[in-house]
Design an enzyme around this catalytic site. Structure first.
Site, PDB file in Angstrom:
ATOM      1  N   ARG A  78      58.215  -3.466  38.542  1.00 50.61           N
ATOM      2  CA  ARG A  78      56.421  -2.746  38.192  1.00 50.61           C
ATOM      3  C   ARG A  78      56.485  -1.976  37.185  1.00 50.61           C
ATOM      4  O   ARG A  78      56.343  -1.974  36.104  1.00 50.61           O
ATOM      5  CB  ARG A  78      55.608  -3.184  39.239  1.00 50.61           C
ATOM      6  CG  ARG A  78      53.836  -3.857  38.373  1.00 50.61           C
ATOM      7  CD  ARG A  78      54.240  -4.530  37.026  1.00 50.61           C
ATOM      8  NE  ARG A  78      53.906  -4.478  35.707  1.00 50.61           N
ATOM      9  CZ  ARG A  78      55.111  -5.293  35.132  1.00 50.61           C
ATOM     10  NH1 ARG A  78      55.468  -6.980  34.826  1.00 50.61           N
ATOM     11  NH2 ARG A  78      55.153  -4.658  33.991  1.00 50.61           N
TER      12      ARG A  78
ATOM     13  N   LYS B 126      45.083  11.229  20.302  1.00 51.75           N
ATOM     14  CA  LYS B 126      44.774  10.015  21.490  1.00 51.75           C
ATOM     15  C   LYS B 126      45.306   9.693  22.019  1.00 51.75           C
ATOM     16  O   LYS B 126      46.118   8.201  21.807  1.00 51.75           O
ATOM     17  CB  LYS B 126      44.319   9.708  19.966  1.00 51.75           C
ATOM     18  CG  LYS B 126      43.040  10.227  19.487  1.00 51.75           C
ATOM     19  CD  LYS B 126      41.782   8.913  18.354  1.00 51.75           C
ATOM     20  CE  LYS B 126      41.058  10.089  17.445  1.00 51.75           C
ATOM     21  NZ  LYS B 126      40.336   8.998  16.515  1.00 51.75           N
TER      22      LYS B 126
ATOM     23  N   GLU C  14      40.308  19.725   7.820  1.00 52.75           N
ATOM     24  CA  GLU C  14      39.211  19.128   7.727  1.00 52.75           C
ATOM     25  C   GLU C  14      38.775  18.642   6.481  1.00 52.75           C
ATOM     26  O   GLU C  14      37.343  19.280   7.005  1.00 52.75           O
ATOM     27  CB  GLU C  14      38.828  17.578   9.065  1.00 52.75           C
ATOM     28  CG  GLU C  14      38.491  16.996   8.672  1.00 52.75           C
ATOM     29  CD  GLU C  14      38.520  15.624  10.237  1.00 52.75           C
ATOM     30  OE1 GLU C  14      36.214  15.380  10.310  1.00 52.75           O
ATOM     31  OE2 GLU C  14      38.628  16.540  10.918  1.00 52.75           O
TER      32      GLU C  14
END
Length: 290
Positions: free
Chosen positions: A104, A138, A204
């Site tokens: 697993r 992320k 940005e």
């Protein structure tokens, strides 16, 4: 294929240990110990139950050999290979107890990394050859090196690895820099150049109104955050190759072709790692021996 980062095996070994510790606790695999004879040896295969891009076989092998160094592992496909449904990814032989104990956890790593690589492949295919798909920060905590490895194996590209390898002046940085009055982008870039002259700078912006100051700062990269496709196309025209442009924000797979057509150099998407579906892969025992 894009440049693939090396796997940081020191970090991966720590992840493997943590994953096995949480699965085995202090008593080990009690079901397998109770039910399976310790003299039984088996052969098993890792089977792709849906099409995918292969990534992480080396990690699954490392985990199995951490459980039992005598396990024999044979990879049947390469990292980055397209694997149709039904492809045998690897063959493994060894103690039945060892293979069942590691099954697993090995699959958890392999399914996750194949899922990331598959998503990266789909996004880059949708963007075409003239626009690079980038990942983001992320990522799953602790998994960044592996997930960025899988992104590159899938054919997309890596953005900065962490907070240390590029200056990236984002909205909150700009907001705080703006407390000193107008010209916050210029001041921020100037300070970054003085303190970290070896690092590239990205700024940005949220609107075309901020583009002139970003260009004046001579930042190498300008991130166009949550802009319409029309505004991004206009930013490409105004910039005229004076900086590399990165599109970001709500970059779904369906929207990628439209955004790439604006002429931006990069499209970044957190979805490559933060919401990707793990690939459907199983470990099937095909032969037993005493």
């Amino acid at each position: 294929m894009k440049t693939v980062p090396e796997i940081d095996w020191k970090r991966v070994d720590a992840l493997i240990k943590m994953a096995l510790d949480e699965d085995l606790g202090d008593r080990g695999d009690t079901t397998t110990i109770a039910v399976i004879d310790d003299s039984l040896h088996v052969e098993a295969v890792f089977l792709a139950k849906e099409e995918c891009i292969c990534a992480g076989l080396c990690v699954a092998e490392r985990l199995m050999k951490t459980v039992d160094p005598t396990v024999e592992w044979e990879s049947l496909v390469g990292e980055g290979d397209f694997c149709p449904k039904g492809t045998l990814l690897a063959r493994v032989k060894g103690s039945a107890r060892s293979l069942l104990t590691g099954e697993r956890t090995a699959l958890n790593f392999l399914q996750r990394l194949c899922g990331v690589a598959t998503a990266a492949h789909k996004y880059q295919q949708a963007a075409g050859p003239d626009c690079a798909i980038l990942d983001t920060r992320k990522t799953t905590p602790g998994y960044r090196n592996l997930e960025k490895y899988a992104v590159a194996v899938g054919g997309a590209s890596n953005h900065r690895i962490g907070l240390f390898d590029r200056i990236m002046i984002k909205d909150n940085h700009r907001e705080l820099a703006g407390l000193g009055g107008t010209g916050g982008i210029l001041r921020s870039v100037e300070r970054a150049r003085k303190i970290y002259p070896d690092l590239e700078v990205e700024v940005e912006i949220d609107s075309l109104a901020e583009l002139p100051e970003a260009l004046e700062s001579k930042a190498e990269y300008i991130l166009l955050d949550n802009m319409s496709s029309a505004d991004m196309a206009e930013a490409v025209r105004i910039t005229n190759h004076r900086a590399k442009l990165e599109a970001s924000g709500n970059m779904t797979l369906a929207r990628i072709p439209e955004v790439a057509a604006t002429g931006v150099d990069f499209i970044s998407s957190g979805a490559l790692t933060h919401s990707v579906k793990s690939a459907d892969i199983s470990m099937d025992i095909i032969q037993t021996e005493k």
